[in-house]
Design an enzyme around this catalytic site. Structure first.
Site, PDB file in Angstrom:
ATOM      1  CG  ASN A 165     -10.396  -1.868   3.190  1.00  0.00           C
ATOM      2  OD1 ASN A 165     -10.351  -1.534   2.013  1.00  0.00           O
ATOM      3  ND2 ASN A 165     -10.221  -1.008   4.172  1.00  0.00           N
ATOM      4  CG  HIS A 197      -8.412   0.907  15.725  1.00  0.00           C
ATOM      5  ND1 HIS A 197      -7.921   1.944  16.497  1.00  0.00           N
ATOM      6  CD2 HIS A 197      -8.417   1.369  14.453  1.00  0.00           C
ATOM      7  CE1 HIS A 197      -7.648   2.966  15.717  1.00  0.00           C
ATOM      8  NE2 HIS A 197      -7.936   2.650  14.480  1.00  0.00           N
ATOM      9  N   GLY A 204       0.864  -1.179   0.000  1.00  0.00           N
ATOM     10  CA  GLY A 204       0.000   0.000   0.000  1.00  0.00           C
ATOM     11  C   GLY A 204       0.894   1.220   0.000  1.00  0.00           C
ATOM     12  N   GLY A 205       0.837   1.964  -1.090  1.00  0.00           N
ATOM     13  CA  GLY A 205       1.723   3.121  -1.220  1.00  0.00           C
ATOM     14  C   GLY A 205       0.966   4.434  -1.158  1.00  0.00           C
ATOM     15  CB  SER A 213      -5.949  -2.475   5.966  1.00  0.00           C
ATOM     16  OG  SER A 213      -4.755  -2.477   5.211  1.00  0.00           O
ATOM     17  CG  ASN A 214      -9.240   1.021  10.167  1.00  0.00           C
ATOM     18  OD1 ASN A 214      -9.069   0.349  11.174  1.00  0.00           O
ATOM     19  ND2 ASN A 214      -8.944   2.312  10.105  1.00  0.00           N
ATOM     20  NE  ARG A 243     -12.575   6.156  10.362  1.00  0.00           N
ATOM     21  CZ  ARG A 243     -12.871   6.650  11.545  1.00  0.00           C
ATOM     22  NH1 ARG A 243     -14.135   6.894  11.858  1.00  0.00           N
ATOM     23  NH2 ARG A 243     -11.923   6.936  12.418  1.00  0.00           N
ATOM     24  CG  ASP A 290      -0.510   1.287  -4.363  1.00  0.00           C
ATOM     25  OD1 ASP A 290      -0.679   1.808  -3.237  1.00  0.00           O
ATOM     26  OD2 ASP A 290      -1.447   1.129  -5.189  1.00  0.00           O
ATOM     27  N   GLY A 295       1.460   4.593   3.660  1.00  0.00           N
ATOM     28  CA  GLY A 295       2.600   3.912   3.033  1.00  0.00           C
ATOM     29  C   GLY A 295       3.727   4.883   2.710  1.00  0.00           C
TER      30      GLY A 295
HETATM   31  P1  A3D Z   1      -4.736   5.530   1.074  1.00  0.00           P
HETATM   32  O1  A3D Z   1      -3.948   6.787   1.013  1.00  0.00           O
HETATM   33  O2  A3D Z   1      -6.016   5.456   0.310  1.00  0.00           O
HETATM   34  O3  A3D Z   1      -3.771   4.330   0.592  1.00  0.00           O
HETATM   35  C1  A3D Z   1      -4.227   3.030   0.393  1.00  0.00           C
HETATM   36  C2  A3D Z   1      -3.417   2.458  -0.766  1.00  0.00           C
HETATM   37  O4  A3D Z   1      -3.789   1.076  -0.919  1.00  0.00           O
HETATM   38  C3  A3D Z   1      -3.691   3.141  -2.099  1.00  0.00           C
HETATM   39  O5  A3D Z   1      -2.474   3.681  -2.639  1.00  0.00           O
HETATM   40  C4  A3D Z   1      -4.237   2.018  -2.980  1.00  0.00           C
HETATM   41  O6  A3D Z   1      -3.803   2.110  -4.340  1.00  0.00           O
HETATM   42  C5  A3D Z   1      -3.642   0.789  -2.298  1.00  0.00           C
HETATM   43  N1  A3D Z   1      -4.317  -0.451  -2.657  1.00  0.00           N
HETATM   44  C6  A3D Z   1      -5.620  -0.668  -2.947  1.00  0.00           C
HETATM   45  N2  A3D Z   1      -5.818  -1.962  -3.233  1.00  0.00           N
HETATM   46  C7  A3D Z   1      -4.629  -2.585  -3.124  1.00  0.00           C
HETATM   47  C8  A3D Z   1      -4.194  -3.927  -3.295  1.00  0.00           C
HETATM   48  N3  A3D Z   1      -5.045  -4.900  -3.659  1.00  0.00           N
HETATM   49  N4  A3D Z   1      -2.898  -4.196  -3.092  1.00  0.00           N
HETATM   50  C9  A3D Z   1      -2.026  -3.225  -2.736  1.00  0.00           C
HETATM   51  N5  A3D Z   1      -2.378  -1.934  -2.553  1.00  0.00           N
HETATM   52  C10 A3D Z   1      -3.664  -1.622  -2.752  1.00  0.00           C
HETATM   53  O7  A3D Z   1      -5.089   5.139   2.587  1.00  0.00           O
HETATM   54  P2  A3D Z   1      -4.201   5.376   3.902  1.00  0.00           P
HETATM   55  O8  A3D Z   1      -2.791   5.058   3.598  1.00  0.00           O
HETATM   56  O9  A3D Z   1      -4.550   6.696   4.485  1.00  0.00           O
HETATM   57  O10 A3D Z   1      -4.853   4.271   4.866  1.00  0.00           O
HETATM   58  C11 A3D Z   1      -4.661   2.898   4.593  1.00  0.00           C
HETATM   59  C12 A3D Z   1      -5.533   2.015   5.492  1.00  0.00           C
HETATM   60  O11 A3D Z   1      -5.156   2.206   6.852  1.00  0.00           O
HETATM   61  C13 A3D Z   1      -7.032   2.325   5.438  1.00  0.00           C
HETATM   62  O12 A3D Z   1      -7.768   1.117   5.458  1.00  0.00           O
HETATM   63  C14 A3D Z   1      -7.284   3.106   6.717  1.00  0.00           C
HETATM   64  O13 A3D Z   1      -8.622   2.995   7.166  1.00  0.00           O
HETATM   65  C15 A3D Z   1      -6.320   2.431   7.647  1.00  0.00           C
HETATM   66  N6  A3D Z   1      -5.960   3.195   8.847  1.00  0.00           N
HETATM   67  C16 A3D Z   1      -5.829   2.502  10.001  1.00  0.00           C
HETATM   68  C17 A3D Z   1      -5.474   3.158  11.161  1.00  0.00           C
HETATM   69  C18 A3D Z   1      -5.341   2.388  12.435  1.00  0.00           C
HETATM   70  O14 A3D Z   1      -5.050   2.965  13.462  1.00  0.00           O
HETATM   71  C19 A3D Z   1      -5.560   0.955  12.444  1.00  0.00           C
HETATM   72  C20 A3D Z   1      -5.254   4.542  11.155  1.00  0.00           C
HETATM   73  C21 A3D Z   1      -5.388   5.227   9.952  1.00  0.00           C
HETATM   74  C22 A3D Z   1      -5.748   4.543   8.794  1.00  0.00           C
END
Ligand code: A3D
Length: 308
Positions: free
Chosen positions: A95, A175, A9-10, A119-120, A82, A33, A14
């Site tokens: 997810n 969480h 996940g970039g 991931s959430n 979200r 990614d 990421g």
């Molecule tokens: P975001 O900037 O959207 O990055 C997610 C990345 O995942 C995107 O670059 C997508 O292209 C990539 N992606 C989608 N499908 C795939 C796949 N099949 N294989 C590989 N990569 C893929 O999101 P983010 O970086 O802000 O957040 C990522 C996740 O973390 C989300 O589910 C959030 O809800 C979660 N999150 C969790 C917390 C916790 O405290 C647990 C806090 C903040 C965010």
């Protein structure tokens, strides 16, 4: 030889993970990614900045799982984040299918890695990774409690105008909205905050902690928090890579601990070279136990919706 850190996940988290892991020289970094060019572009930019911070770690981008081969640590942020009005649970269906693909890719290409899931909805996604990959429970953990505890630490430090370094906190449970900030175990240099802050203000701080992720989402509007989650996961990665035996609240697979049977829930654990080396069972009073049980029930309900 340097350690290898693969980031699946970039996106927003990421990107911060890659930058900080490489610039702190935790190891060489591969940013994966599904979007072509995105991880390569971010990696190139960071690699070109490395001389300015004197970091020799290599940073590369990838769209193929083959590139993560031999990774010591894998941190997963693949999936949707979200937007305002959404709960973490609203992300479950999308997810889940992403996490299944990711778990297969990691299992087949980095079978010995220590895996941190971000991931959430977190407790359900880390459960999914464990089920699909078949990795041992010591090598699959979810990042959440450490972030929730960090947020509580920040709010307490701001309230008392003391160093964030001197505040310790523990937030257990799932969480989500049912998380359980343990006020009794929150201290400033060992002094319980109940001796330093009024009960009314403590209640407000606890409520702010529970809603802290949503507060950021509401302000950003386009996504969720990404710096503090990345830094939290790196604390965990570093504890593993440097065998620090740190004590954090993390989503760990509980098999008997706290009376939980086969669920990932946020509990304090010792993290070192063996991954999750052991879970610490702290004493909960009747009120805390009630809140914790309600949080566990919520995780159970979420996990029951998974079709793995
Ligand atoms: P975001 O900037 O959207 O990055 C997610 C990345 O995942 C995107 O670059 C997508 O292209 C990539 N992606 C989608 N499908 C795939 C796949 N099949 N294989 C590989 N990569 C893929 O999101 P983010 O970086 O802000 O957040 C990522 C996740 O973390 C989300 O589910 C959030 O809800 C979660 N999150 C969790 C917390 C916790 O405290 C647990 C806090 C903040 C965010």
């Amino acid at each position: 030889m340097r350690k290898k850190i693969a980031l699946i996940g970039g996106g927003n988290i990421g990107g911060v993970l890659a930058e900080q892991a490489a610039y702190r020289e935790l190891g060489d970094v591969v940013l994966f990614d599904v979007v072509e060019g995105l991880p390569q572009g971010k990696a190139l930019d960071m690699a070109e900045g490395a001389p300015l911070v004197g970091a020799d770690s290599k940073i590369s981008g990838a769209n193929s799982y083959k590139e993560i081969a031999g990774a010591d640590v894998v941190i997963i942020t693949a999936g949707l984040a979200r937007k305002p009005g959404m709960s973490r649970d609203d992300l479950l269906k999308t997810n889940l299918s992403i996490m299944k693909q990711v778990a297969e890719g990691v299992r087949d290409n980095a079978p010995d890695a220590f895996v941190i899931v971000i991931s959430n909805p977190l407790d359900a996604m880390v459960y999914t990774f464990k089920e699909v990959s078949g990795f041992p429970k010591s090598r699959v953990v979810g990042m959440a409690g450490i972030l929730d505890s960090t947020r509580l630490r920040a709010f307490v430090a701001w309230e008392l105008d003391v160093s964030v370094k001197d505040v310790t906190a523990l937030v257990l449970g799932g969480h989500g909205d049912t998380m359980v900030p343990l006020v009794r175990y929150c201290t400033v240099a060992g002094v319980p905050i109940e001796q330093l802050i009024s009960p009314e203000r403590i209640d407000e701080i606890v409520e702010r902690t529970k809603g802290a992720g949503g507060e950021v989402v509401g302000l950003l509007k386009t996504g969720s928090a990404f710096v503090s989650p990345a830094l939290s996961a790196l604390e965990m990665a570093e504890a593993f890579l440097r065998d620090k035996k740190r004590v954090f609240a993390c989503a760990c697979l509980c098999e008997g601990e706290y009376g939980i049977d086969g669920l990932y829930v946020g509990v304090p654990c010792v993290m070192g070279a063996g991954g999750v080396e052991r879970i610490l069972e702290v004493e909960l009073n009747a009120d805390e136990r009630k809140l914790f049980d309600a949080s566990v029930d919520h995780v159970k309900e979420l996990v029951s919706q998974l079709e793995i």
